[in-house]
Design an enzyme around this catalytic site. Structure first.
Site, short mmCIF file in Angstrom:
data_model
loop_
_atom_site.label_atom_id
_atom_site.label_comp_id
_atom_site.label_asym_id
_atom_site.label_seq_id
_atom_site.Cartn_x
_atom_site.Cartn_y
_atom_site.Cartn_z
N ASP A 1 0.82 -1.21 0.00
CA ASP A 1 0.00 0.00 0.00
C ASP A 1 0.86 1.27 0.00
O ASP A 1 2.01 1.25 0.44
CB ASP A 1 -0.92 -0.02 1.23
CG ASP A 1 -2.07 0.96 1.10
OD1 ASP A 1 -2.38 1.39 -0.02
OD2 ASP A 1 -2.66 1.31 2.15
N ASN B 1 -11.06 -2.43 -5.23
CA ASN B 1 -10.28 -1.46 -6.02
C ASN B 1 -10.94 -1.10 -7.35
O ASN B 1 -10.52 -0.14 -8.02
CB ASN B 1 -8.85 -1.97 -6.26
CG ASN B 1 -7.97 -1.93 -5.03
OD1 ASN B 1 -7.08 -2.76 -4.83
ND2 ASN B 1 -8.20 -0.95 -4.16
C1 IPE Z 1 -5.43 -2.71 -0.11
O1 IPE Z 1 -5.08 -1.38 -0.27
C2 IPE Z 1 -5.49 -3.42 -1.43
C3 IPE Z 1 -4.20 -3.61 -2.10
C4 IPE Z 1 -3.04 -3.30 -1.60
C5 IPE Z 1 -4.28 -4.23 -3.39
P1 IPE Z 1 -6.18 -0.25 -0.42
O2 IPE Z 1 -5.48 1.04 -0.60
O3 IPE Z 1 -7.19 -0.62 -1.45
O4 IPE Z 1 -6.89 -0.32 1.01
P2 IPE Z 1 -7.79 0.74 1.77
O5 IPE Z 1 -8.79 1.26 0.81
O6 IPE Z 1 -6.87 1.82 2.26
O7 IPE Z 1 -8.39 -0.03 2.90
C1 IPE Z 2 -1.57 0.34 -3.33
O1 IPE Z 2 -1.36 1.71 -3.32
C2 IPE Z 2 -1.90 -0.18 -4.70
C3 IPE Z 2 -3.26 -0.71 -4.81
C4 IPE Z 2 -4.17 -0.68 -3.89
C5 IPE Z 2 -3.61 -1.31 -6.08
P1 IPE Z 2 -2.55 2.75 -3.29
O2 IPE Z 2 -2.93 3.09 -4.68
O3 IPE Z 2 -3.68 2.25 -2.45
O4 IPE Z 2 -1.85 3.96 -2.58
P2 IPE Z 2 -2.49 4.98 -1.56
O5 IPE Z 2 -3.06 4.18 -0.43
O6 IPE Z 2 -3.56 5.75 -2.29
O7 IPE Z 2 -1.35 5.84 -1.13
MG MG Z 3 -4.11 2.43 -0.50
#
Ligand code: IPE
Ligand code: IPE
Ligand code: MG
Length: 256
Positions: A26, A74
């Site tokens: 993340d 997502n």
């Molecule tokens: C969790 O991260 C999913 C992945 C890393 C693929 P998110 O960014 O989607 O999680 P939330 O929304 O902060 O809970």
């Molecule tokens: C994780 O990074 C990747 C996926 C969830 C696919 P994020 O895109 O969630 O990054 P933040 O949480 O917005 O920083």
């Molecule tokens: Mg995230």
């Protein structure tokens, strides 16, 4: 003067290596925002971390690595971002598959392939097929993955087998149920790493992490390195896993 970081790669030598490590990758978006870049550049930078971590896990002797690449939630993101993430995955497979296969890595996908773009489905299917008989590290990519969906699928498939007379209800136990999950046949994660500081599970491996050690780092995924992975393993080696029982000598003596 800045304090020198311990050499965790050295320090974990000789200690217990977690058999199964799961990672919630993340913080790509925040990494990019901090650099005034588009979010997708964060996702691209995250692919380098993934490459490094897969390689490190293999070298360190981790048996199973599960990474959360795209959740069932997502899909709520803008279409452009979703498309870019899928494209990156295809690109990653394209670039890394030969080397991973050479190392004997077995690639699995956890999640439902049906709603993924066609080229992404094909790429994953090919990787799974090519590496099916490999005996090295298992590399699970959780893609279009949701743990509630996984549990529900397992319940549906169990019910079908019971209705078809393939299994009796009395034979259904935790072990049998686990075998119906996408991770069937694999050990539960020993260590779950989440980058970028969020203190939540985000619908990841809910059943499997019942007794997993959690390790959360403030570091966003694109900055996560082999040294951070070793740091997590180092801390894991110092945890006392009790599984609800008593382990320390003094606790046993207290009870005597
Ligand atoms: C969790 O991260 C999913 C992945 C890393 C693929 P998110 O960014 O989607 O999680 P939330 O929304 O902060 O809970
Ligand atoms: C994780 O990074 C990747 C996926 C969830 C696919 P994020 O895109 O969630 O990054 P933040 O949480 O917005 O920083
Ligand atoms: Mg995230």
């Amino acid at each position: 003067m800045a304090k020198k970081k311990p050499n965790y790669s050295e320090l974990i030598r000789g200690g217990e290596i977690p058999r199964h490590i799961a990672i919630i990758m993340d913080g790509n978006g925040r990494w990019a925002r901090k650099r005034l870049m588009p979010r997708n550049m964060g996702h691209r930078a995250g692919m380098s971390s993934l490459k490094q971590v897969v390689q490190a896990c293999d070298e360190i002797g981790v048996k199973v690595l599960t990474v959360y690449a795209f959740s069932t939630e997502n899909w709520k993101r803008p279409v452009d971002e979703v498309d870019y993430l899928m494209k990156l995955l295809v690109e990653f497979m394209h670039k890394e598959l030969a080397e991973l296969n050479e190392k004997g890595v077995r690639i699995n996908m956890l999640g439902s392939p049906d709603t993924l773009p066609r080229d992404c489905q094909t790429e994953i299917e090919d990787a799974v097929r090519l590496t099916r008989d490999n005996q090295g590290m298992v590399f699970n990519i959780a893609l279009n993955y949701g743990s509630r969906r996984e549990i529900l699928d397992a319940v549906i498939n169990c019910s079908k087998d019971i209705a078809a007379g393939k299994m009796a209800t009395k034979d259904l136990n935790e072990e049998v149920f686990s075998s119906y999950l996408y991770t069937g046949g694999l050990p539960d994660p020993d260590l779950l790493i989440r980058t970028a500081g969020e203190m939540r599970i985000s619908n990841f491996l809910l059943w499997q992490i019942a007794y997993t050690e959690l390790w959360v780092s403030e570091c966003p995924w694109p900055d996560f390195t082999r040294a951070d992975l070793c740091h997590a393993i180092y801390d894991y080696q110092r945890r006392e896993r009790r599984f609800g029982g008593l382990i320390t000598k003094s606790q046993d003596e207290d009870n005597a």
